[in-house]
Motif scaffolding. Structure first.
Motif, mmCIF file in Angstrom:
data_model
loop_
_atom_site.group_PDB
_atom_site.id
_atom_site.type_symbol
_atom_site.label_atom_id
_atom_site.label_comp_id
_atom_site.label_asym_id
_atom_site.label_seq_id
_atom_site.Cartn_x
_atom_site.Cartn_y
_atom_site.Cartn_z
ATOM 1 N N ASP A 76 0.815 -1.211 0.000
ATOM 2 C CA ASP A 76 0.000 0.000 0.000
ATOM 3 C C ASP A 76 0.853 1.267 0.000
ATOM 4 O O ASP A 76 0.647 2.159 0.806
ATOM 5 N N TYR B 91 -11.044 -1.521 8.949
ATOM 6 C CA TYR B 91 -11.301 -2.476 7.868
ATOM 7 C C TYR B 91 -12.379 -3.499 8.248
ATOM 8 O O TYR B 91 -12.862 -4.221 7.406
ATOM 9 N N LYS C 72 -4.288 7.929 6.748
ATOM 10 C CA LYS C 72 -4.291 7.587 8.176
ATOM 11 C C LYS C 72 -3.285 8.417 8.964
ATOM 12 O O LYS C 72 -3.081 8.178 10.152
HETATM 13 C C1 BDP Z 1 -1.301 -2.443 6.614
HETATM 14 C C2 BDP Z 1 -0.003 -2.245 5.860
HETATM 15 C C3 BDP Z 1 0.267 -0.790 5.520
HETATM 16 C C4 BDP Z 1 -0.999 -0.154 4.988
HETATM 17 C C5 BDP Z 1 -2.067 -0.233 6.057
HETATM 18 C C6 BDP Z 1 -3.391 0.430 5.618
HETATM 19 O O1 BDP Z 1 1.085 -2.758 6.605
HETATM 20 O O2 BDP Z 1 1.300 -0.708 4.580
HETATM 21 O O3 BDP Z 1 -0.805 1.167 4.537
HETATM 22 O O4 BDP Z 1 -2.336 -1.576 6.286
HETATM 23 O O5 BDP Z 1 -4.174 -0.244 4.967
HETATM 24 O O6 BDP Z 1 -1.838 -3.651 6.282
HETATM 25 O O7 BDP Z 1 -3.587 1.589 5.901
#
Ligand code: BDP
Length: 603
Positions: free
Chosen positions: A167, A476, A574
């Motif tokens: 990501d 999520y 975030k």
């Molecule tokens: C985690 C990953 C990170 C993402 C984050 C997200 O380690 O790289 O940016 O989620 O989804 O799974 O914000």
């Protein structure tokens, strides 16, 4: 010289000249540069590109920004006669992701891995008192057998497209500085230090490696006032410092180590660096620095900013350190790759602890299926044999480069790999053992466990010396009004860790909510500034209820760029700070919480 990663310096024996600035640049969609003689002739109809920089965000044309494949850099470099007799090298801080270096038409070396430095010994081809043609072929494709993992697709119009299993944007180019170096034939090639403490002394155990066996080695240690406090002779030894000023968390004291080489009593080389005297241990569920427990407060971060993408920018870095200090942080993780060396120097000086991460990210088919991949275990793939070699190679370079920094607390060997299948076990077993053998300081080794890798499902819980958990209830899953169920689920998982035999620290290395700055809503909704605070409050309540939780590093210090997609509004939001490093409301909330949390919180 190709295995030498010492930070370049200029002194009576060594020269370090920056080659940053404008370079010639050209895409090579047809992969024809080699055949067309670009290494010999330079790049025809080239455009100019700043170094260090990622090329992507400068362009106004989408095909150029998203360009995937081969691309070239070139520069004419004058090498003065004064350098004659020395070993002449080029040092590239980072080149994404694979590079071939040519000088005066000759191929010098290849390198894979976009986040660590490499050097090229050009002594045999260099021309003195003349311009030398330095040409680089780079390639930014992503593959499953490479780090970071991904695929490279081909669109119906023939254009290649990077499909990261991770990501963050696949920013590409010469992202860190390039240097021309001239070093003595008889020289220091590497050194390492580790410290043990007694009640009144620090014992600094050092090892020096040299290019030739004949030179004599003298090592001195000076305190911050410039007083020599210990001297040693030989390639290995122990320097005893009475009443040492220890390096401590947010209270850093540094010593200068000076390594001198003489041949027949004539000085031939000297290398100086700054080190800190401190110990690190994990005992039970405590993280100990100099025997004192530390609670980590800090962030997952990215090297990411507007215009130049993943280029290392000392100005952005300075701002990030000021923000982290303002927040009351004491640590960070170099998610998801080793950062520029200057970052570790800042951290050494400011007393920050670093969890140093290798770019082993995307080792999970769910990350691929998110983008249309398969649903199998990543470690079942036939690519893992090749991947392991590259993975260990990059850990080796990371440990080699960063081993003497007092700030480096631990090695993070993977981010969110798939450990819910047994096929991961042999890979992890070997990786953790091989890493152990590399670090003279025997730092703790760890990796981040993602949501699917829980106490019940992970087959690799036995490997880390302490745990990093990435958890996203409230975002999520169990989001919005359901966040109370998210909290209940998180507590249920942590209750299992608590009830288990395992007695190791747990650090929350990721949690957070995407937040649009300026979006306010009463009562909160997801994406609002209020919701980000509520989510952090929920996690903090949980952290405060479990003694074995020894650190909190929310995701992320600042907003950052990702691929476009229906989960992202121009990147990952975030951040506690915006991408231009201004606070969201949640930063004020967290700053207040951390003001009440000492480094030795929970003791
Ligand atoms: C985690 C990953 C990170 C993402 C984050 C997200 O380690 O790289 O940016 O989620 O989804 O799974 O914000």
């Amino acid at each position: 010289m190709e295995k030498e990663l010492l930070y370049p310096v200029t002194n009576q024996y060594r020269f370090d000249q920056s080659l940053d600035g404008l370079w010639d640049f050209k895409f090579d969609e047809a992969a024809e540069g080699q055949q067309q003689g670009w290494p010999q002739k330079g790049l025809p109809a080239a455009i100019q590109m700043p170094v260090p920089a990622s090329f992507n965000d400068f362009f106004t044309d989408k095909a150029a920004r998203e360009y995937t494949g081969d691309f070239w850099y070139a520069k004419r470099v004058f090498v003065p006669r004064a350098f004659q007799g020395r070993v002449i090298g080029l040092r590239f801080g980072a080149a994404t992701h694979r590079a071939t270096v040519y000088v005066n038409g000759q191929e010098i070396r290849q390198h894979e891995g976009g986040f660590l430095p490499f050097t090229a010994d050009i002594s045999s081809v260099v021309k003195f008192d003349q311009e030398n043609l330095v040409v680089l072929k780079l390639n930014n494709e992503l593959h499953r057998d490479a780090l970071p993992a991904g695929d490279t697709g081909v669109l119906k119009n023939g254009k290649k497209m990077a499909k990261p299993f991770f990501d963050f944007y696949n920013y590409s180019g010469l992202n860190r500085s390039v240097q021309l170096m001239a070093v003595p034939q008889d020289r220091v090639t590497d050194y390492s230090v580790t410290t043990t403490l007694t009640a009144t002394t620090a014992e600094v155990h050092y090892t020096v490696t040299t290019s030739q066996a004949t030179a004599k080695v003298t090592v001195t240690l000076q305190d911050e006032q410039g007083t020599v406090v210990a001297t040693g002779h030989g390639r290995q030894g122990t320097l005893i410092v009475d009443q040492p000023q220890l390096w401590n968390v947010r209270d850093a004291h540094l010593y200068t180590i000076a390594i001198q080489l003489t041949v027949n009593d004539d000085p031939v080389d000297e290398y100086r660096d700054q080190i800190g005297l401190r110990t690190i241990e994990i005992v039970g569920h405590q993280i100990l620095v100099n025997g004192e427990p530390v609670y980590l407060k800090g962030f997952g971060r990215h090297e990411d900013s507007i215009y130049a993408g993943r280029a290392f920018d000392l100005n952005v870095e300075k701002r990030d350190f000021e923000l982290m200090k303002w927040m009351g942080a004491n640590s960070f993780r170099t998610s998801h790759y080793p950062y520029d060396e200057a970052v570790y120097r800042f951290a050494d000086r400011e007393g920050f602890l670093i969890i140093d991460e290798v770019p082993a990210v995307g080792f999970k088919m769910a990350a691929a299926s998110f983008l249309g991949g398969l649903d199998q275990s990543f470690f079942d793939g036939e690519w893992t044999t090749e991947l392991y070699k590259k993975h260990l190679d990059q850990i080796t370079d990371m440990v080699h480069r960063d081993k003497n920094h007092p700030s480096v607390l631990a090695w993070s060997l993977l981010n969110e790999p798939d450990t819910s299948s047994k096929s991961a076990v042999p890979y992890f077993e070997k990786l953790f053992a091989d890493t152990q053998a590399l670090d003279p300081d025997q730092r703790p080794r760890t990796f981040t466990l993602n949501e699917d890798d829980t106490f019940d499902t992970s087959y690799c819980k036995q490997f880390p010396d302490f745990y990093l958990l990435n958890r996203y209830p409230g975002w999520y899953h169990k989001w919005g009004y359901e966040i109370s169920d998210g909290e209940a689920g998180l507590r249920a998982e942590l209750d299992k860790w608590q009830a288990s035999e395992i007695d190791k620290p747990v650090v929350f290395s990721e949690y957070g909510a995407d937040t649009q700055p300026g979006l306010h809503k009463l009562p909160s909704v997801m994406w609002s500034e209020e919701y980000q605070i509520e989510l952090l409050q929920m996690f903090n309540r949980v952290f405060d209820s479990y003694d074995f939780i020894r650190g909190e590093q929310p995701w992320n210090l600042a907003d950052f760029q990702t691929v476009e997609g229906n989960m992202r509004v121009n990147g990952n939001k975030k951040g506690l700070f915006t991408r231009d490093r201004q606070p969201k409301e949640a930063a004020f909330y967290l700053r207040k919480r951390w003001a009440g949390i000492d480094n030795n919180f929970k003791n």
